[in-house]
Design an enzyme around this catalytic site. Structure first.
Site, PDB file in Angstrom:
ATOM      1  N   MET A 162      -6.665  -6.224  -5.506  1.00 55.27           N
ATOM      2  CA  MET A 162      -7.774  -6.582  -6.383  1.00 55.27           C
ATOM      3  C   MET A 162      -8.852  -7.155  -6.124  1.00 55.27           C
ATOM      4  O   MET A 162      -8.924  -8.309  -5.825  1.00 55.27           O
ATOM      5  CB  MET A 162      -6.618  -7.174  -7.531  1.00 55.27           C
ATOM      6  CG  MET A 162      -5.272  -6.487  -7.942  1.00 55.27           C
ATOM      7  SD  MET A 162      -4.175  -8.025  -8.836  1.00 55.27           S
ATOM      8  CE  MET A 162      -3.187  -8.032  -7.208  1.00 55.27           C
ATOM      9  N   MET A 207      -0.570  -1.124 -14.641  1.00 60.13           N
ATOM     10  CA  MET A 207      -1.244  -2.504 -14.871  1.00 60.13           C
ATOM     11  C   MET A 207      -0.369  -2.771 -16.145  1.00 60.13           C
ATOM     12  O   MET A 207      -0.998  -2.209 -16.735  1.00 60.13           O
ATOM     13  CB  MET A 207      -1.948  -3.174 -14.177  1.00 60.13           C
ATOM     14  CG  MET A 207      -2.830  -3.274 -13.012  1.00 60.13           C
ATOM     15  SD  MET A 207      -1.813  -4.374 -11.774  1.00 60.13           S
ATOM     16  CE  MET A 207      -2.046  -6.046 -12.936  1.00 60.13           C
ATOM     17  N   HIS A 244      -0.816  -5.325  -2.723  1.00 55.74           N
ATOM     18  CA  HIS A 244      -2.139  -4.972  -3.832  1.00 55.74           C
ATOM     19  C   HIS A 244      -3.418  -5.453  -3.910  1.00 55.74           C
ATOM     20  O   HIS A 244      -3.764  -6.487  -4.042  1.00 55.74           O
ATOM     21  CB  HIS A 244      -1.223  -4.782  -5.155  1.00 55.74           C
ATOM     22  CG  HIS A 244      -1.895  -5.084  -6.529  1.00 55.74           C
ATOM     23  ND1 HIS A 244      -1.006  -5.161  -7.558  1.00 55.74           N
ATOM     24  CD2 HIS A 244      -2.938  -3.710  -6.849  1.00 55.74           C
ATOM     25  CE1 HIS A 244      -1.822  -4.759  -8.655  1.00 55.74           C
ATOM     26  NE2 HIS A 244      -2.818  -4.295  -8.449  1.00 55.74           N
ATOM     27  N   ASP A 301      -0.101 -10.057  -3.583  1.00 56.97           N
ATOM     28  CA  ASP A 301      -1.636  -9.824  -4.708  1.00 56.97           C
ATOM     29  C   ASP A 301      -1.828 -10.449  -4.368  1.00 56.97           C
ATOM     30  O   ASP A 301      -2.488 -11.237  -4.236  1.00 56.97           O
ATOM     31  CB  ASP A 301      -0.847 -10.448  -5.992  1.00 56.97           C
ATOM     32  CG  ASP A 301      -0.164  -9.528  -6.989  1.00 56.97           C
ATOM     33  OD1 ASP A 301      -0.121  -8.207  -6.942  1.00 56.97           O
ATOM     34  OD2 ASP A 301       1.165 -10.134  -7.122  1.00 56.97           O
ATOM     35  N   SER A 353       6.925 -10.287  -6.182  1.00 55.84           N
ATOM     36  CA  SER A 353       5.559 -10.502  -6.058  1.00 55.84           C
ATOM     37  C   SER A 353       5.788 -12.177  -6.023  1.00 55.84           C
ATOM     38  O   SER A 353       5.742 -13.079  -6.222  1.00 55.84           O
ATOM     39  CB  SER A 353       4.394 -10.523  -7.217  1.00 55.84           C
ATOM     40  OG  SER A 353       3.553 -11.034  -6.985  1.00 55.84           O
ATOM     41  N   HIS A 400       5.794  -7.982  -2.237  1.00 59.25           N
ATOM     42  CA  HIS A 400       4.670  -7.599  -3.165  1.00 59.25           C
ATOM     43  C   HIS A 400       3.527  -8.460  -2.893  1.00 59.25           C
ATOM     44  O   HIS A 400       4.290  -9.643  -3.379  1.00 59.25           O
ATOM     45  CB  HIS A 400       4.729  -6.689  -3.995  1.00 59.25           C
ATOM     46  CG  HIS A 400       3.588  -7.148  -5.187  1.00 59.25           C
ATOM     47  ND1 HIS A 400       2.883  -4.745  -5.643  1.00 59.25           N
ATOM     48  CD2 HIS A 400       2.493  -7.073  -6.868  1.00 59.25           C
ATOM     49  CE1 HIS A 400       2.190  -5.057  -5.878  1.00 59.25           C
ATOM     50  NE2 HIS A 400       1.977  -6.260  -6.457  1.00 59.25           N
ATOM     51  N   MET A 430      -6.122 -11.365  -4.369  1.00 52.02           N
ATOM     52  CA  MET A 430      -6.942 -11.125  -4.965  1.00 52.02           C
ATOM     53  C   MET A 430      -9.107 -12.088  -4.784  1.00 52.02           C
ATOM     54  O   MET A 430      -9.003 -12.790  -3.514  1.00 52.02           O
ATOM     55  CB  MET A 430      -7.126 -11.955  -6.669  1.00 52.02           C
ATOM     56  CG  MET A 430      -5.706 -11.433  -6.802  1.00 52.02           C
ATOM     57  SD  MET A 430      -5.281 -12.517  -9.171  1.00 52.02           S
ATOM     58  CE  MET A 430      -3.876 -11.624  -8.896  1.00 52.02           C
ATOM     59  N   ASP A 440       3.605  -3.580 -12.653  1.00 55.14           N
ATOM     60  CA  ASP A 440       3.237  -4.419 -12.641  1.00 55.14           C
ATOM     61  C   ASP A 440       2.746  -5.208 -13.839  1.00 55.14           C
ATOM     62  O   ASP A 440       1.699  -5.317 -14.181  1.00 55.14           O
ATOM     63  CB  ASP A 440       2.067  -4.321 -11.005  1.00 55.14           C
ATOM     64  CG  ASP A 440       1.957  -6.206 -10.682  1.00 55.14           C
ATOM     65  OD1 ASP A 440       2.819  -6.327 -11.048  1.00 55.14           O
ATOM     66  OD2 ASP A 440       0.928  -5.794  -9.098  1.00 55.14           O
TER      67      ASP A 440
HETATM   68  C1  DX5 Z   1      -1.153  -9.467 -11.480  1.00 61.17           C
HETATM   69  C2  DX5 Z   1      -0.523  -8.949 -10.259  1.00 61.17           C
HETATM   70  C3  DX5 Z   1       0.583  -8.975 -10.686  1.00 61.17           C
HETATM   71  C4  DX5 Z   1       1.580 -10.333 -11.397  1.00 61.17           C
HETATM   72  C5  DX5 Z   1       3.051  -9.831 -11.373  1.00 61.17           C
HETATM   73  O1  DX5 Z   1      -2.496  -9.796 -11.312  1.00 61.17           O
HETATM   74  O2  DX5 Z   1      -0.804  -8.074  -9.724  1.00 61.17           O
HETATM   75  O3  DX5 Z   1       1.323  -8.143  -9.187  1.00 61.17           O
HETATM   76  O4  DX5 Z   1       1.605 -11.739  -9.530  1.00 61.17           O
HETATM   77  O5  DX5 Z   1       2.706 -11.663 -12.102  1.00 61.17           O
HETATM   78  P1  DX5 Z   1       4.330 -11.390 -13.456  1.00 61.17           P
HETATM   79  O6  DX5 Z   1       5.520 -10.503 -12.781  1.00 61.17           O
HETATM   80  O7  DX5 Z   1       4.458 -12.746 -13.100  1.00 61.17           O
HETATM   81  O8  DX5 Z   1       3.658 -10.572 -14.902  1.00 61.17           O
HETATM   82 ZN    ZN Z   2       0.150  -6.442  -8.038  1.00 60.64          ZN
END
Ligand code: DX5
Ligand code: ZN
Length: 269
Positions: A114, A185, A112, A80, A53, A78, A82, A220
């Site tokens: 969110m 998650m 991903h 992320d 990620s 990956h 948000m 994840d």
């Molecule tokens: C969290 C994300 C994850 C995150 C994982 O909201 O969806 O993908 O980046 O980070 P680590 O591996 O550091 O927990």
């Molecule tokens: Zn993620």
């Protein structure tokens, strides 16, 4: 600002850089792009796939960091995304995806979402060259999710759904039949660097055993070499890791990727 240049030695890693220049950074990406790409999610070279990620990468050196994880053996990136509503953080959008696509034309880009309104972002991320889109079952009904999956596939991408740790595991059941991947998650979404919530291993077993799901299952959040094996034994075949990889110095990334994949017993602290 550093100018990206092709690495001297590519090895067998499927990465191809383009020289920066007129037309490279501004042009639209062909909608059919993904149809021509090898998609590691759908045709994995080996399992589990390791998905760094980029949330924990150095944003000031993003392309170099991504090149580094590919050379270390990572399978895909990956992203992320948000929106500050579904989760209390803002991260990246289609422009980041488009930049990575230009830097890595053959890479699998796993997005991903969110966000509270994933339907708003299907076309922008498809145009930006994403390979796969995952949205959360907390924000769409099974019927809405099916429509999103149909739209996503029509754009040439694969589709996935995610569930958060507090969400009852059975809620994912009616979503699985229209998805290529389920994302479990293992932290409450929003930030990297949190601790793994082991209770969600039960959700993974539910997806595999009770539902008989045969698509990819991704873990994840808080995934590290120390707990990756338990994820795989529960049924995951894609492990996402941000801080476990990017918070190590680059010379350790190969060790971390191999340990996440279970190829070594090495504990990378
Ligand atoms: C969290 C994300 C994850 C995150 C994982 O909201 O969806 O993908 O980046 O980070 P680590 O591996 O550091 O927990
Ligand atoms: Zn993620």
């Amino acid at each position: 600002m550093p100018v990206l240049t092709p690495p001297k030695k590519m090895g067998t890693v499927p990465i191809f850089w383009r020289e920066a220049g007129p037309g490279v950074s501004d042009g639209p990406i062909a909608p059919s792009y993904n149809a021509r790409m090898e998609n590691h999610l759908l045709a994995p070279p080996r399992l589990p796939l390791v998905a760094p990620s980029i949330l924990s990468a150095d944003f000031g050196h993003m392309a170099e960091q991504c090149q580094g994880v590919f050379l270390a053996g990572a399978d895909l990136l990956h992203l992320d995304v948000m929106d500050g509503h579904f989760v209390p953080n803002l991260t990246m959008g289609p422009d980041m995806c488009a930049g990575l696509r230009r830097a890595f034309p053959e890479a699998t880009l796993d997005v991903h979402l969110m966000v509270t309104d994933p339907g708003q972002y299907l076309e922008p991320f498809a145009k930006a060259g994403a390979t796969h889109l995952t949205w959360h079952i907390e924000v769409v009904s099974p019927e809405e999710s099916r429509e999103l999956a149909e739209r996503t596939r029509a754009l040439g991408l694969s589709a996935g759904v995610a569930l958060n740790p507090p969400t009852p595991k059975e809620r994912i059941d009616p979503y699985l039949e229209h998805c290529d991947m389920a994302l479990v998650m293992s932290v409450n979404p929003g930030f990297s660097g949190q601790s793994f919530i082991a209770e969600v291993l039960e959700s993974t077993r539910h997806i595999r055993e009770a539902c008989g799901y045969s698509g990819r299952v991704q873990m994840d959040g808080g995934v590290k070499p120390e707990n990756a094996r338990s994820c795989v034994e529960a049924g995951c075949d894609v492990v996402v890791a941000a801080s476990a990889i990017f918070k190590q110095p680059p010379e350790r990334w190969g060790d971390v990727v191999r340990a996440l994949r279970g190829e070594t017993q090495v504990s990378v602290g």
